[in-house]
Design an enzyme around this catalytic site. Structure first.
Site, PDB file in Angstrom:
ATOM      1  N   GLU A 451       0.748  -1.152   0.043  1.00 30.60           N
ATOM      2  CA  GLU A 451       0.035  -0.011   0.193  1.00 30.60           C
ATOM      3  C   GLU A 451       0.944   1.273   0.029  1.00 30.60           C
ATOM      4  O   GLU A 451       0.545   2.371   0.676  1.00 30.60           O
ATOM      5  CB  GLU A 451      -0.868  -0.005   1.223  1.00 30.60           C
ATOM      6  CG  GLU A 451      -2.156   0.617   1.038  1.00 30.60           C
ATOM      7  CD  GLU A 451      -2.669   0.444  -0.346  1.00 30.60           C
ATOM      8  OE1 GLU A 451      -3.196  -0.684  -0.927  1.00 30.60           O
ATOM      9  OE2 GLU A 451      -2.839   1.469  -1.057  1.00 30.60           O
TER      10      GLU A 451
HETATM   11  C1  LIG Z   1       2.063  -9.748   0.517  1.00 32.74           C
HETATM   12  C2  LIG Z   1       1.969  -8.881  -0.265  1.00 32.74           C
HETATM   13  C3  LIG Z   1       0.536  -8.317  -0.728  1.00 32.74           C
HETATM   14  C4  LIG Z   1       0.279  -7.373  -1.728  1.00 32.74           C
HETATM   15  N1  LIG Z   1      -0.896  -7.058  -2.090  1.00 32.74           N
HETATM   16  C5  LIG Z   1      -1.169  -6.133  -3.048  1.00 32.74           C
HETATM   17  C6  LIG Z   1      -2.267  -6.229  -3.760  1.00 32.74           C
HETATM   18  O1  LIG Z   1      -3.377  -6.579  -3.334  1.00 32.74           O
HETATM   19  N2  LIG Z   1      -2.488  -5.399  -4.657  1.00 32.74           N
HETATM   20  C7  LIG Z   1      -1.413  -4.977  -5.386  1.00 32.74           C
HETATM   21  O2  LIG Z   1      -1.546  -4.239  -6.422  1.00 32.74           O
HETATM   22  N3  LIG Z   1      -0.202  -4.890  -4.886  1.00 32.74           N
HETATM   23  C8  LIG Z   1       0.108  -5.671  -3.886  1.00 32.74           C
HETATM   24  N4  LIG Z   1       1.261  -5.777  -3.129  1.00 32.74           N
HETATM   25  C9  LIG Z   1       2.659  -5.070  -3.959  1.00 32.74           C
HETATM   26  C10 LIG Z   1       3.068  -4.041  -2.991  1.00 32.74           C
HETATM   27  O3  LIG Z   1       2.085  -2.936  -2.757  1.00 32.74           O
HETATM   28  C11 LIG Z   1       4.519  -3.806  -3.443  1.00 32.74           C
HETATM   29  O4  LIG Z   1       5.279  -4.759  -3.026  1.00 32.74           O
HETATM   30  C12 LIG Z   1       4.793  -2.287  -3.003  1.00 32.74           C
HETATM   31  O5  LIG Z   1       3.968  -1.424  -3.274  1.00 32.74           O
HETATM   32  C13 LIG Z   1       6.431  -2.072  -3.122  1.00 32.74           C
HETATM   33  O6  LIG Z   1       6.779  -2.248  -4.240  1.00 32.74           O
HETATM   34  P1  LIG Z   1       7.870  -3.208  -4.877  1.00 32.74           P
HETATM   35  O7  LIG Z   1       7.670  -4.457  -4.115  1.00 32.74           O
HETATM   36  O8  LIG Z   1       8.044  -3.150  -6.382  1.00 32.74           O
HETATM   37  O9  LIG Z   1       9.123  -2.358  -4.266  1.00 32.74           O
HETATM   38  P2  LIG Z   1       9.945  -1.414  -4.993  1.00 32.74           P
HETATM   39  O10 LIG Z   1       9.167  -0.323  -5.570  1.00 32.74           O
HETATM   40  O11 LIG Z   1      11.174  -2.104  -5.867  1.00 32.74           O
HETATM   41  O12 LIG Z   1      10.814  -0.942  -3.832  1.00 32.74           O
HETATM   42  C14 LIG Z   1      11.984  -1.309  -2.905  1.00 32.74           C
HETATM   43  C15 LIG Z   1      12.440  -0.264  -1.826  1.00 32.74           C
HETATM   44  O13 LIG Z   1      12.859   1.006  -2.764  1.00 32.74           O
HETATM   45  C16 LIG Z   1      12.179   1.920  -2.163  1.00 32.74           C
HETATM   46  N5  LIG Z   1      11.739   2.934  -3.255  1.00 32.74           N
HETATM   47  C17 LIG Z   1      11.179   2.706  -4.456  1.00 32.74           C
HETATM   48  N6  LIG Z   1      10.840   3.834  -5.123  1.00 32.74           N
HETATM   49  C18 LIG Z   1      11.264   4.834  -4.284  1.00 32.74           C
HETATM   50  C19 LIG Z   1      11.246   5.972  -4.405  1.00 32.74           C
HETATM   51  N7  LIG Z   1      10.532   6.756  -5.342  1.00 32.74           N
HETATM   52  N8  LIG Z   1      11.787   6.994  -3.704  1.00 32.74           N
HETATM   53  C20 LIG Z   1      12.233   6.337  -2.443  1.00 32.74           C
HETATM   54  N9  LIG Z   1      12.423   5.127  -2.215  1.00 32.74           N
HETATM   55  C21 LIG Z   1      11.899   4.190  -3.148  1.00 32.74           C
HETATM   56  C22 LIG Z   1      11.099   1.523  -1.564  1.00 32.74           C
HETATM   57  O14 LIG Z   1      10.488   2.295  -0.312  1.00 32.74           O
HETATM   58  C23 LIG Z   1      11.584   0.230  -1.016  1.00 32.74           C
HETATM   59  O15 LIG Z   1      12.109   0.315   0.241  1.00 32.74           O
HETATM   60  C24 LIG Z   1       1.377  -6.736  -2.200  1.00 32.74           C
HETATM   61  C25 LIG Z   1       2.903  -7.065  -1.928  1.00 32.74           C
HETATM   62  C26 LIG Z   1       2.872  -8.306  -0.902  1.00 32.74           C
HETATM   63  C27 LIG Z   1       4.214  -8.565  -0.506  1.00 32.74           C
END
Ligand SMILES: Cc1cc2nc3c(=O)[nH]c(=O)nc-3n(C[C@H](O)[C@H](O)[C@H](O)COP(=O)(O)OP(=O)(O)OC[C@H]3O[C@@H](n4cnc5c(N)ncnc54)[C@H](O)[C@@H]3O)c2cc1C
Length: 611
Positions: A451
């Protein structure tokens, strides 16, 4: 001890009804919504009946799912997700009891009660079983999004089914290359020529993307139209039901979508985290929600609701972990009182050690602070749509906007920390799965990630919320905080004076840093961003201290009026005092980090950071 958690003895979980009532009534003032005239019957009897029955259902029906859900997990069997034993029956109980509809429009079968009361009910499911509660949380977001952006036909078809709980909703944003960077998504939507769209693409990490609790699932899917602009300005939102339906909602053919696999993950095993495949046979039918290329605006309706709901998850997991730690600390006997280490002195319960007390107070005071932050956000959302005066309505809406990243970021960071402290209280037994403390710790790890990661929440707070109304929105909250601090300082009681003094010192620090960041944003936003996470923590600490102080003032007033619940009320003051002495002084340390250190953070190269 009674004062610390409101019930005695061994237990795995009891809905914290008294704490919830106190925060709703005495801290955020639910009944003040009477002045809006928007709620037909907000009598004490109704509020008590709703909370009392929700507490019973949470304790007796939902809480027993927690351990079995963790052990069995959801499984993908022959292409369909099977939830753990008992989940379908518990969901049925919630649906039949009308619990999904508490805060929603009676025109679609809801109960038309305030969101703040709805959030208190939602808290109880979340406290009881986080993995289970995620399913109704997502349905709520879908209801909000369709309610705000749907056509009359869409509202008629979907809202009643979602509000009754007959169907559930999901939220499909994430793709392998599009996580925080939602604008990078590539799922496609092609006009089919009959007003519908064909959706093709793969979404990952979709919570409750498939399950066996209901006859249908309403997926809200972000996708791109042909020739859409790049980035977030070219994204549209679609309703893609698992089963296609007639206009009256009767179930027809299976849509061309499936759960391709389930993720194996650290916690919330019962919540199916699905890889969703849309349009393998080029027949996944979707219906546009809102306008073309305006999907992010629609999705934000859902995401703001979900951000508060996820903040509530931080509170919920903390509450559950804490209750267990409190019970354990009274059973486990180790050590003897300082200065009495003789063989003939019996060992004592670990709760009698000062350091264990410190852990319990830390947990409990943060939990009360989280509850204040979350419920105040929901109150502001209620006021933002129901207050009669337009300026007041806009101010309330802006308050909700400001508090949302704090509710999400601060409460989920603290939820994780409280779950960790709760494990620590168990010593080695906490690290062993049987006690359940380890499950809470594992489950607590996801809310800071999904989220919008907490890093993204901090950026939102600094770059979007701090400048709201040219700083006036933050200032209005600061003024209220200072007002409460002054009231506490002059109340006449020594305890409240201590709370008031610490709160006004902390508020002054927060005010200074906020001004500093606002000017940095204008000159060097990279510096401001480097301090964002510390700023969110600082802001959360002070805001939580504010709600704790409000609670202490209310408790003192009740005591002065002769309220007989002395143990409970003096605990509100004791906890606020602890927070004032133990947590609020950290603002000074956080302020140094929050003022930004972009120069420092980029001074070392990745090689220099290596081994
Ligand atoms: C159990 C689980 C349930 C989920 N449920 C849903 C769901 O129902 N629907 C859905 O759509 N998604 C869902 N997600 C996805 C979730 O919302 C994403 O994992 C989350 O938004 C982070 O994206 P990412 O995993 O690609 O991490 P990344 O975007 O790759 O981030 C990695 C790190 O980099 C940092 N980072 C990235 N971009 C920036 C920036 N611009 N500035 C500063 N720091 C940054 C982040 O804070 C993080 O620490 C779920 C994930 C999990 C694990």
């Amino acid at each position: 001890l009674k004062g610390l958690n409101g019930h005695e003895g061994k237990m795995s979980f009891n809905a914290p009804l008294r704490d919830i009532r106190f925060t709703l009534n005495d801290v955020v003032g639910l009944k003040s919504l009477d002045r809006t005239g928007a709620f037909d019957d907000l009598s004490d009897e109704i509020i008590d009946a709703v909370l009392g029955e929700a507490a019973r259902v949470a304790t007796e029906v939902v809480a027993p799912l927690n351990v079995i859900g963790d052990q069995q997990g959801s499984q993908l069997v022959d292409g369909v997700v099977k939830t753990p034993d008992g989940f379908a029956a518990a969901y049925q109980t919630l649906s039949e009891g009308g619990w999904m509809g508490v805060p929603f429009d009676p025109a679609y079968g809801g109960q038309g009660l305030p969101k703040a009361l709805g959030l208190a009910v939602q808290e109880m499911w979340t406290d009881a079983c986080l993995a289970f509660s995620l399913c109704p949380l997502l349905s709520r977001g879908a209801i909000e999004a369709i309610g705000a952006h749907g056509t009359e036909e869409q509202k008629k078809l979907y809202l009643e089914k979602l509000i009754s709980g007959q169907w559930t909703g999901t939220m499909n944003l994430t793709e392998p290359q599009a996580g925080s960077d939602v604008g990078a998504l590539t799922t496609k939507a092609a006009p089919a020529g009959d007003g519908t769209y064909k959706i093709t693409g793969t979404k990952i990490f979709i919570s409750w993307g498939d399950h066996d609790l209901t006859e249908n699932i309403v997926h809200l899917v972000l996708a791109r139209l042909p020739d859409a602009p790049a980035g977030t300005r070219g994204i549209s939102l679609f309703i893609v039901p698992k089963f296609l339906t007639d206009d009256d909602g009767s179930i027809g053919a299976l849509n061309d979508l499936k759960c391709a696999s389930l993720e194996h993950k650290l916690g919330i095993h019962a919540s199916p985290t699905c890889v969703m495949s849309f349009g393998d046979n080029d027949r996944a039918i979707g219906y546009l929600l809102g306008e073309e290329n305006r999907g992010m605006a629609c999705m934000f309706t859902m995401m703001n609701d979900a951000r508060l709901g996820v903040g509530l998850e931080g509170l919920g997991i903390a509450e559950r972990a804490y209750q267990q730690a409190l019970a354990y600390s009274q059973e486990r006997r180790q050590g003897k009182p300082p200065g009495k280490q003789h063989d003939d002195v019996a060992s004592m319960a670990i709760i009698e050690h000062a350091d264990v007390r410190r852990m319990l107070y830390t947990m409990k005071s943060h939990i009360e602070g989280m509850r204040g932050v979350c419920y105040a956000t929901a109150m502001a959302l209620d006021e933002g749509v129901t207050l009669k005066n337009e300026n007041e309505r806009l101010a309330a809406k802006a308050r909700a906007d400001l508090l949302t990243p704090i509710a999400k970021g601060w409460c989920t960071d603290l939820g994780m920390e409280v779950a960790s402290i709760a494990l620590q209280v168990h010593g080695g037994m906490g690290y062993i799965e049987e006690t359940g403390a380890a499950q809470h710790f594992r489950d607590s790890r996801i809310p800071p990630i999904y989220e919008g990661t907490n890093g993204i929440q901090a950026i939102d707070l600094v770059t979007r919320k701090l400048p709201l109304g040219n700083g006036k929105v933050v200032q209005a909250l600061m003024d209220e905080i200072v007002g409460v601090a002054d009231q506490a300082k002059t109340d006449g009681s020594v305890d409240l004076a201590e709370i008031g003094a610490a709160l006004s010192d902390a508020a002054e620090v927060l005010g200074d840093v906020a001004k500093d960041l606002q000017s940095q944003l204008k000159s060097n936003s990279s510096d401001a961003l480097s301090g964002a996470t510390a700023f969110l923590r600082l802001f959360g600490n002070v805001t939580a201290g504010f709600y704790l102080a409000k609670g202490a003032l209310a408790a003192q007033a009740r005591l002065s009026d002769g309220d007989p619940d002395e143990a409970f009320l003096t605990a509100r003051i004791g906890l606020a005092r602890f927070f004032a002495r133990d947590v609020l002084p950290m603002t000074l340390g956080l302020a140094a980090a929050a003022k930004g250190q972009g120069d420092l953070l980029f001074a070392l190269s990745p090689e220099q950071l290596g081994p």
